[in-house]
Scaffold this motif. Sequence first.
Motif, PDB file in Angstrom:
ATOM      1  N   ARG A 188       0.828  -1.215   0.000  1.00  0.00           N
ATOM      2  CA  ARG A 188       0.000   0.000   0.000  1.00  0.00           C
ATOM      3  C   ARG A 188       0.861   1.263   0.000  1.00  0.00           C
ATOM      4  NH1 ARG A 188      -5.291   0.071   1.800  1.00  0.00           N
ATOM      5  NH2 ARG A 188      -5.127   2.147   0.905  1.00  0.00           N
ATOM      6  N   PRO A 189       1.603   1.547  -1.068  1.00  0.00           N
ATOM      7  CA  PRO A 189       2.469   2.723  -1.094  1.00  0.00           C
ATOM      8  C   PRO A 189       1.696   4.031  -0.986  1.00  0.00           C
ATOM      9  CG  PRO A 189       2.368   1.704  -3.263  1.00  0.00           C
ATOM     10  CD  PRO A 189       1.647   0.791  -2.320  1.00  0.00           C
ATOM     11  N   ASP A 190       0.391   4.016  -1.316  1.00  0.00           N
ATOM     12  CA  ASP A 190      -0.411   5.235  -1.230  1.00  0.00           C
ATOM     13  C   ASP A 190      -0.554   5.722   0.210  1.00  0.00           C
ATOM     14  OD1 ASP A 190      -1.955   2.736  -1.140  1.00  0.00           O
ATOM     15  OD2 ASP A 190      -3.680   4.040  -0.760  1.00  0.00           O
ATOM     16  N   LEU A 191      -0.396   4.843   1.188  1.00  0.00           N
ATOM     17  CA  LEU A 191      -0.505   5.239   2.596  1.00  0.00           C
ATOM     18  C   LEU A 191       0.774   5.871   3.132  1.00  0.00           C
ATOM     19  CD1 LEU A 191      -2.295   2.102   4.080  1.00  0.00           C
ATOM     20  CD2 LEU A 191      -3.326   4.282   3.435  1.00  0.00           C
ATOM     21  N   PHE A 192       1.864   5.707   2.429  1.00  0.00           N
ATOM     22  CA  PHE A 192       3.168   6.129   2.931  1.00  0.00           C
ATOM     23  C   PHE A 192       3.785   7.194   2.042  1.00  0.00           C
ATOM     24  CE2 PHE A 192       2.267   1.949   4.490  1.00  0.00           C
ATOM     25  CZ  PHE A 192       2.618   2.040   5.820  1.00  0.00           C
ATOM     26  N   LYS A 193       3.200   8.371   2.056  1.00  0.00           N
ATOM     27  CA  LYS A 193       3.713   9.496   1.275  1.00  0.00           C
ATOM     28  C   LYS A 193       3.948  10.675   2.189  1.00  0.00           C
ATOM     29  CE  LYS A 193       1.631   8.081  -2.936  1.00  0.00           C
ATOM     30  NZ  LYS A 193       1.903   8.199  -4.250  1.00  0.00           N
ATOM     31  N   GLY A 194       4.884  11.526   1.804  1.00  0.00           N
ATOM     32  CA  GLY A 194       5.168  12.731   2.575  1.00  0.00           C
ATOM     33  C   GLY A 194       5.742  12.410   3.944  1.00  0.00           C
ATOM     34  N   LEU A 195       5.128  12.955   4.986  1.00  0.00           N
ATOM     35  CA  LEU A 195       5.623  12.749   6.350  1.00  0.00           C
ATOM     36  C   LEU A 195       5.441  11.314   6.825  1.00  0.00           C
ATOM     37  CD1 LEU A 195       4.398  16.032   8.077  1.00  0.00           C
ATOM     38  CD2 LEU A 195       6.704  15.452   7.349  1.00  0.00           C
ATOM     39  N   ARG A 196       4.549  10.595   6.205  1.00  0.00           N
ATOM     40  CA  ARG A 196       4.313   9.201   6.596  1.00  0.00           C
ATOM     41  C   ARG A 196       5.157   8.226   5.788  1.00  0.00           C
ATOM     42  NH1 ARG A 196      -1.902   8.664   5.853  1.00  0.00           N
ATOM     43  NH2 ARG A 196      -1.302   9.810   4.007  1.00  0.00           N
ATOM     44  N   ALA A 197       6.299   8.677   5.309  1.00  0.00           N
ATOM     45  CA  ALA A 197       7.181   7.817   4.510  1.00  0.00           C
ATOM     46  C   ALA A 197       7.631   6.616   5.354  1.00  0.00           C
ATOM     47  CB  ALA A 197       8.386   8.605   4.039  1.00  0.00           C
ATOM     48  N   PRO A 198       7.778   5.462   4.726  1.00  0.00           N
ATOM     49  CA  PRO A 198       8.190   4.276   5.488  1.00  0.00           C
ATOM     50  C   PRO A 198       9.599   4.433   6.033  1.00  0.00           C
ATOM     51  CG  PRO A 198       8.194   3.796   3.159  1.00  0.00           C
ATOM     52  CD  PRO A 198       7.600   5.164   3.316  1.00  0.00           C
ATOM     53  N   THR A 199       9.878   3.699   7.103  1.00  0.00           N
ATOM     54  CA  THR A 199      11.211   3.761   7.697  1.00  0.00           C
ATOM     55  C   THR A 199      12.222   3.190   6.721  1.00  0.00           C
ATOM     56  OG1 THR A 199      10.876   1.623   8.717  1.00  0.00           O
ATOM     57  CG2 THR A 199      10.327   3.548  10.031  1.00  0.00           C
ATOM     58  N   ARG A 200      13.471   3.549   6.923  1.00  0.00           N
ATOM     59  CA  ARG A 200      14.510   3.134   5.991  1.00  0.00           C
ATOM     60  C   ARG A 200      15.241   1.885   6.444  1.00  0.00           C
ATOM     61  NH1 ARG A 200      17.609   8.200   3.799  1.00  0.00           N
ATOM     62  NH2 ARG A 200      18.080   6.651   2.237  1.00  0.00           N
ATOM     63  N   GLY A 201      14.941   1.402   7.639  1.00  0.00           N
ATOM     64  CA  GLY A 201      15.647   0.213   8.099  1.00  0.00           C
ATOM     65  C   GLY A 201      14.954  -0.427   9.275  1.00  0.00           C
ATOM     66  N   LEU A 202      15.290  -1.675   9.502  1.00  0.00           N
ATOM     67  CA  LEU A 202      14.703  -2.442  10.593  1.00  0.00           C
ATOM     68  C   LEU A 202      15.820  -3.301  11.179  1.00  0.00           C
ATOM     69  CD1 LEU A 202      12.303  -3.646  12.216  1.00  0.00           C
ATOM     70  CD2 LEU A 202      11.981  -5.222  10.317  1.00  0.00           C
ATOM     71  N   LEU A 203      16.072  -3.148  12.464  1.00  0.00           N
ATOM     72  CA  LEU A 203      17.112  -3.918  13.128  1.00  0.00           C
ATOM     73  C   LEU A 203      16.456  -5.077  13.859  1.00  0.00           C
ATOM     74  CD1 LEU A 203      20.042  -4.286  14.032  1.00  0.00           C
ATOM     75  CD2 LEU A 203      19.556  -2.749  15.930  1.00  0.00           C
ATOM     76  N   LEU A 204      16.775  -6.275  13.432  1.00  0.00           N
ATOM     77  CA  LEU A 204      16.290  -7.479  14.105  1.00  0.00           C
ATOM     78  C   LEU A 204      17.453  -8.079  14.874  1.00  0.00           C
ATOM     79  CD1 LEU A 204      14.275  -9.067  11.169  1.00  0.00           C
ATOM     80  CD2 LEU A 204      13.374  -7.781  13.088  1.00  0.00           C
ATOM     81  N   TYR A 205      17.233  -8.279  16.149  1.00  0.00           N
ATOM     82  CA  TYR A 205      18.314  -8.870  16.961  1.00  0.00           C
ATOM     83  C   TYR A 205      17.769  -9.946  17.855  1.00  0.00           C
ATOM     84  CZ  TYR A 205      16.481  -5.539  20.347  1.00  0.00           C
ATOM     85  OH  TYR A 205      15.660  -4.809  21.158  1.00  0.00           O
TER      86      TYR A 205
END
Length: 90
Positions: A73-90
């Motif tokens: 759903r890229p339409d939900l993630f525009k402007g200030l609601r942009a998706p995060t650039r990374g995810l740290l799994l530990y």
Amino acid sequence: QGGASTAGRSAPPQPQDRGTSRARAKGGKKDELREMIESEILDASPGVGWKDIAGLEKAKQSLREMVILPATRPDLFKGLRAPTRGLLLY
């Protein structure tokens, strides 16, 4: 026997012919590169679903919210609601 005779010599390439052999060679390299890349891509799905992974509910939820949802759903993630650039799994 002046300089007007062209017997035995080929005509110089015309402007429209100059790029043709170069384009053919370039197209061949593109095809070769495409085949090499496609041979490295794994196309088979492992057949594992979210329910097959026991536990790790927080990690699965984070993946759904940060990776799956923005991709579907890229339409939900525009402007200030942009998706995060990374995810740290530990």
